[in-house]
Design a protein around this motif. Structure first.
Motif, PDB file in Angstrom:
ATOM      1  N   THR A 209       7.733   3.203   5.859  1.00  0.00           N
ATOM      2  CA  THR A 209       7.436   3.225   7.287  1.00  0.00           C
ATOM      3  C   THR A 209       5.964   3.558   7.482  1.00  0.00           C
ATOM      4  N   GLY A 210       5.426   3.086   8.553  1.00  0.00           N
ATOM      5  CA  GLY A 210       4.051   3.413   8.884  1.00  0.00           C
ATOM      6  C   GLY A 210       3.045   2.625   8.068  1.00  0.00           C
ATOM      7  N   PHE A 211       2.202   1.888   8.755  1.00  0.00           N
ATOM      8  CA  PHE A 211       1.160   1.084   8.117  1.00  0.00           C
ATOM      9  C   PHE A 211      -0.125   1.329   8.890  1.00  0.00           C
ATOM     10  N   VAL A 212      -1.193   1.647   8.172  1.00  0.00           N
ATOM     11  CA  VAL A 212      -2.484   1.942   8.798  1.00  0.00           C
ATOM     12  C   VAL A 212      -3.547   1.067   8.153  1.00  0.00           C
ATOM     13  N   LEU A 213      -4.394   0.477   8.968  1.00  0.00           N
ATOM     14  CA  LEU A 213      -5.485  -0.365   8.474  1.00  0.00           C
ATOM     15  C   LEU A 213      -6.782   0.086   9.135  1.00  0.00           C
ATOM     16  N   SER A 214      -7.843   0.203   8.332  1.00  0.00           N
ATOM     17  CA  SER A 214      -9.139   0.574   8.899  1.00  0.00           C
ATOM     18  C   SER A 214     -10.180  -0.481   8.564  1.00  0.00           C
ATOM     19  N   VAL A 215     -11.103  -0.669   9.494  1.00  0.00           N
ATOM     20  CA  VAL A 215     -12.242  -1.569   9.303  1.00  0.00           C
ATOM     21  C   VAL A 215     -13.505  -0.748   9.506  1.00  0.00           C
ATOM     22  N   THR A 216     -14.361  -0.731   8.480  1.00  0.00           N
ATOM     23  CA  THR A 216     -15.643  -0.046   8.560  1.00  0.00           C
ATOM     24  C   THR A 216     -16.708  -0.915   7.903  1.00  0.00           C
ATOM     25  N   ALA A 217     -17.963  -0.507   8.048  1.00  0.00           N
ATOM     26  CA  ALA A 217     -19.121  -1.248   7.547  1.00  0.00           C
ATOM     27  C   ALA A 217     -19.325  -2.546   8.334  1.00  0.00           C
ATOM     28  N   ALA A 218     -18.272  -3.320   8.527  1.00  0.00           N
ATOM     29  CA  ALA A 218     -18.371  -4.533   9.337  1.00  0.00           C
ATOM     30  C   ALA A 218     -18.564  -4.215  10.808  1.00  0.00           C
ATOM     31  N   THR A 219     -18.218  -2.995  11.198  1.00  0.00           N
ATOM     32  CA  THR A 219     -18.300  -2.577  12.597  1.00  0.00           C
ATOM     33  C   THR A 219     -19.221  -1.362  12.717  1.00  0.00           C
ATOM     34  N   VAL A 220     -19.761  -1.155  13.913  1.00  0.00           N
ATOM     35  CA  VAL A 220     -20.728  -0.073  14.106  1.00  0.00           C
ATOM     36  C   VAL A 220     -20.074   1.303  14.150  1.00  0.00           C
TER      37      VAL A 220
END
Length: 275
Positions: A209-220
């Protein structure tokens, strides 16, 4: 680089000795960025390494990384944690995120968690690490009070954050619940050892259960998306579409359109890996 405008270096041994801090003062921990270019407005350095903070504190509730903890110490957690906390499946992510920073082993031994987060650059590898693991920073105020805030709210834009004059970042806490999750890591850069242009990380609870996704470097600033279960491809694309057009980083390693496309591609790879 010599900082020829600095007239004094002070090394406080107690919290109350850190202040007062003025506009010509700079906090010094590792100093890898501070000494990398001229600082004409800085006339005094406050070296917080003399406060003697333990670099890493492990408890059943999670990990506390002191602001003065070096990247080398963070990276070693990938080796030591499996024996100390075998149920913390996120252990590999510590070294992986350190490799997302364009830095030599000498920099790893000097650069600090606090400096990396406080600079708040898009390619900040400690921002990538702590945002996907639900990290929260503790900040000291000059009046003797503290406050805590998630890393995702601490960083507000390119080289900007919520620190007020006189604030000092003390530590970042990573909760055990996030550390028990399986993780996945993807990074793109113009060269194998180049500065990160896209970093996408994923986390899924061991019970499915539970899924987390992060986006960094590509965004400010870091963007983190949470789902009650692993999303399908359409749901993941829809979540990523919420990132504003002006939030994609524009600099030499890549154009915003390319970063957006690559973030979506890497996110799908992570979704598949953790399914």
């Amino acid at each position: 680089m010599d900082l020829n405008t600095v007239e004094e270096v002070r090394t406080p041994a107690r919290r109350e000795d850190v202040w007062p801090l003025g506009p010509a003062d700079a906090i010094l921990a590792g100093g890898t960025w501070l000494f990398s270019e001229p600082q004409p407005d800085v006339h005094r350095l406050i070296d917080i390494t003399g406060l003697g903070w333990p670099p890493i504190t492990l408890t059943d509730n999670g990990i506390e990384l002191a602001a003065t903890c070096t990247l080398a110490e963070v990276a070693r957690l990938s080796t030591t944690l499996p024996a100390q906390r075998p149920d913390w499946a996120a252990a590999p992510l510590f070294r992986q995120c350190c490799t997302a920073l364009l830095a030599s082993f000498k920099i790893w031994g000097t650069a600090t968690v606090g400096g990396n987060i406080c600079l708040s650059f898009p390619a900040g590898s400690m921002i990538s690490l702590t945002s996907v693991l639900d990290g929260a920073v503790t900040v000291w105020r000059a009046d003797g009070t503290d406050y805590a805030v998630p890393v995702t709210d601490f960083v507000t834009g390119q080289a900007s954050n919520i620190l007020e004059p006189g604030d000092v970042l003390r530590a970042v806490h990573l909760p055990a619940a996030a550390l028990r999750a399986r993780t996945a890591y993807r990074k793109l850069a113009p060269s194998p050892l180049g500065r990160s242009a896209v970093v996408v990380l994923g986390r899924r609870a061991t019970d499915g259960t539970g899924f987390v996704l992060s986006v960094t470097a590509a965004t400010v600033r870091p963007y983190v998306f949470s789902f009650p279960t692993t999303p399908d491809s359409a749901a993941l694309r829809h979540a990523l579409s919420a990132i504003p057009d002006d939030a994609w980083t524009l600099d030499a390693p890549g154009d915003p359109d390319w970063r957006r496309a690559m973030s979506s591609t890497l996110a799908e790879q992570i979704r598949t890996e953790l399914s």
